[in-house]
Design an enzyme around this catalytic site. Structure first.
Site, PDB file in Angstrom:
ATOM      1  N   HIS A 243     -19.351  24.395 -51.564  1.00 12.70           N
ATOM      2  CA  HIS A 243     -18.718  23.095 -51.785  1.00 12.70           C
ATOM      3  C   HIS A 243     -19.310  21.995 -50.889  1.00 12.70           C
ATOM      4  O   HIS A 243     -19.840  20.998 -51.361  1.00 12.70           O
ATOM      5  CB  HIS A 243     -17.215  23.172 -51.464  1.00 12.70           C
ATOM      6  CG  HIS A 243     -16.465  24.245 -52.175  1.00 12.70           C
ATOM      7  ND1 HIS A 243     -16.064  24.126 -53.485  1.00 12.70           N
ATOM      8  CD2 HIS A 243     -16.007  25.446 -51.760  1.00 12.70           C
ATOM      9  CE1 HIS A 243     -15.388  25.204 -53.847  1.00 12.70           C
ATOM     10  NE2 HIS A 243     -15.338  26.022 -52.814  1.00 12.70           N
TER      11      HIS A 243
HETATM   12  C1  BDR Z   1     -12.860  22.979 -49.762  1.00 14.25           C
HETATM   13  O1  BDR Z   1     -11.825  23.656 -49.059  1.00 14.25           O
HETATM   14  C2  BDR Z   1     -12.358  24.489 -48.076  1.00 14.25           C
HETATM   15  O2  BDR Z   1     -11.931  25.780 -48.270  1.00 14.25           O
HETATM   16  C3  BDR Z   1     -13.855  24.364 -48.142  1.00 14.25           C
HETATM   17  O3  BDR Z   1     -14.408  24.295 -46.839  1.00 14.25           O
HETATM   18  C4  BDR Z   1     -14.092  23.082 -48.902  1.00 14.25           C
HETATM   19  O4  BDR Z   1     -14.160  21.970 -48.047  1.00 14.25           O
HETATM   20  C5  BDR Z   1     -12.990  23.570 -51.150  1.00 14.25           C
HETATM   21  O5  BDR Z   1     -11.800  23.440 -51.849  1.00 14.25           O
END
Ligand code: BDR
Ligand code: CA
Length: 313
Positions: A243
């Site tokens: 992400h």
């Molecule tokens: C986001 O939430 C966290 O778990 C990850 O680091 C990312 O920023 C994804 O939904």
């Protein structure tokens, strides 16, 4: 090209770690002024420690790391150990950091930095809940017009949510903060689940990280090995989505990404859909666009950039 000055606001998290490594590996395009930490994936005591672990892994112990909000503005903290493990950086074995935290609160650092540099020259890159950023805007509204751009990971529209059926984790943890940011009138680029779920670490992509053969390459491969188990099980996908690195990759190669300028509003009232990003992708409302909402990326281009840059550390 002059390097973009950025502040990374983060809750590491393995994917945050990779985003930070990519930024630190790219000094021609990105100047990391500082890293501000927030509670999110794991509590603040761990996110601020993990940020320093990552800077040392990158061989950059001089990066300024600040500790910030330990809970959302108006809600109880929700964490994500079920994804990231007990430490938030489960996977590789990395030494405790020797570098110290900077004095002062992350929120004050954000305010002071935006006031110190020429207006329109500092970009904010939030990779976690938006608490620190919103608190800075509430405390010092004058800084809003000084921000060049906000490029953030958060939200989801066609992909729905990953922590509730309709909300993505970063926005869900602090919807009030997200609402303040999306109403700030600052130019915003959003990396929602719609695009990050296309940045999938397949086996061959993870082998490429490992083949770099450096401590960074091994650590990134091991982080991915750890957190992909969750997404593989949940989505039946080939690997884990990276992400947060979408944010730092966008700074280096914006052409890898495609999106639309649309209106995005945050649900802050309904418990059922709390933290949903209501994205007017089809432009069916007359609400003014407030964000560039990214929907697609060139995944092969993204992973070759990432592998090439991580090999520089
Ligand atoms: C986001 O939430 C966290 O778990 C990850 O680091 C990312 O920023 C994804 O939904
Ligand atoms: Ca994150």
């Amino acid at each position: 090209m002059t390097a973009r000055k950025i502040i990374i606001d983060t809750d590491p998290g393995q994917d945050d770690a990779v985003a930070i490594l990519l930024a630190l590996a790219s000094p021609d395009e990105i100047e990391v002024l500082g890293i501000t930490c927030v509670a999110g994936n794991v509590p603040l005591a761990l996110t601020q420690k993990n940020a320093r672990i990552v800077c040392e892994l990158a061989g950059k112990p001089d990066v300024k790391v600040f500790s910030g909000a330990d809970r959302p503005m108006n809600r109880t903290l929700v964490t994500a150990e079920h994804v990231h493990g007990k430490t938030g950086l489960d996977g590789p074995t990395l030494p405790d950091p020797a570098m110290l935290l900077q004095d002062g609160h992350a929120v004050d650092y954000i305010i002071d930095t935006l006031r110190a540099y020429e207006s329109g020259t500092v970009t904010l890159c939030p990779l976690g809940p938006l608490t620190n950023i919103a608190m800075a805007f509430e405390k010092a509204p004058d800084i809003k017009e000084r921000v060049q751009e906000i490029i953030l990971m958060g939200g989801g529209y066609f992909e729905g949510g990953n922590i509730t059926p309709s909300a993505e984790f970063n926005i869900y943890v602090d919807p009030q903060a997200a609402d303040i940011v999306f109403k700030s009138e600052i130019p915003i680029v959003v990396m929602p689940l719609d695009v990050t779920h296309k940045a999938l670490v397949t086996k061959s992509r993870n082998d490429a990280f490992r083949t770099i053969g450096t401590p960074v390459g091994h650590a990134v491969a091991e982080m991915t090995d750890f957190f992909e188990r969750f997404d593989k099980e949940k989505y039946g996908s080939e690997g884990a989505p990276l992400h947060d690195p979408c944010v730092t990759a966008y700074l280096i190669r914006p052409n890898l990404f495609k999106g639309r300028h649309i209106n995005v509003e945050i649900e802050t009232q309904s418990e059922l859909t709390m933290g949903a990003t209501v994205a007017d992708w089809w432009r069916v409302s007359d609400r003014a666009p407030n964000a560039l909402f990214i929907g697609d990326l060139d995944a092969d281009g993204f992973f070759s950039l990432l592998t090439e840059r991580l090999a520089r550390l």
